[in-house]
Design a protein around this motif. Sequence first.
Motif, PDB file in Angstrom:
ATOM      1  N   ALA A  68     -57.485  18.331  13.936  1.00 32.91           N
ATOM      2  CA  ALA A  68     -57.125  16.954  13.586  1.00 32.91           C
ATOM      3  C   ALA A  68     -56.853  16.111  14.823  1.00 32.91           C
ATOM      4  CB  ALA A  68     -55.910  16.949  12.657  1.00 32.91           C
ATOM      5  N   HIS A  82     -53.460  13.014  11.028  1.00 36.89           N
ATOM      6  CA  HIS A  82     -54.489  13.581  10.147  1.00 36.89           C
ATOM      7  C   HIS A  82     -55.407  12.483   9.622  1.00 36.89           C
ATOM      8  CE1 HIS A  82     -51.065  16.655   9.208  1.00 36.89           C
ATOM      9  NE2 HIS A  82     -51.552  16.812  10.414  1.00 36.89           N
ATOM     10  N   SER A 112     -57.967  11.217  12.029  1.00 36.43           N
ATOM     11  CA  SER A 112     -59.142  12.078  12.246  1.00 36.43           C
ATOM     12  C   SER A 112     -60.357  11.555  11.490  1.00 36.43           C
ATOM     13  CB  SER A 112     -58.840  13.515  11.792  1.00 36.43           C
ATOM     14  OG  SER A 112     -58.837  13.609  10.375  1.00 36.43           O
TER      15      SER A 112
END
Length: 199
Positions: free
Chosen positions: A69, A115, A118
């Motif tokens: 991530a 996250h 990403s």
Amino acid sequence: VLPPGSTINQDQLSTDLGVSTTPIREALRRLSAENFVVIDAHRDTRVVGLSESEARDLLEVRTTLEVLAIRLACERATTEDLITLEHLFSQMSHRDYRLTDNALNAHRQFHHAIHLASQNQALHAALVRIYNQCDRYVRFGLEASRASAVTDDFSEHERFIELIRDRDSQSAEELMLSHVQNSLLGRALLHLSNNEVLA
């Protein structure tokens, strides 16, 4: 709230929550599928105990996914992602860091933002599931570490923002690897491997 190994009384839980037993049974079936509770042949339900092997499995998977991530965040993060991370970091209090539920939630929100940065929805969904599974180990690690010094990784979160802004994925991956290994999940594994279980 319920400690590992404790028995769940469905009728009492139904009364406490003010709902019928039908949604309670459905919820317990879902929790059983996610390995949070065990329903035995006699329909008794118990909270699953903590185990060294599960903590190790979770730490290995979380480490791998977190490193991926942060690498992708370094490659794909937008200006808006960086603004979000800076805002979340500014809300973290060094004095209270990781000592309260609010601090744990702030920490989770910060990682959640990485996250999302990403730009990989499958990865984000996998990390949500892993964080949910890790939560009771994180809380165990917190309780087991109460007497020790507060974690010193507060500044690492600021460093993550800098590395994402600089697109320095190699340094970010190295830092994330260390960050997760020294997390409360890592501490929980250490205590469990030493057969230290809280009363």
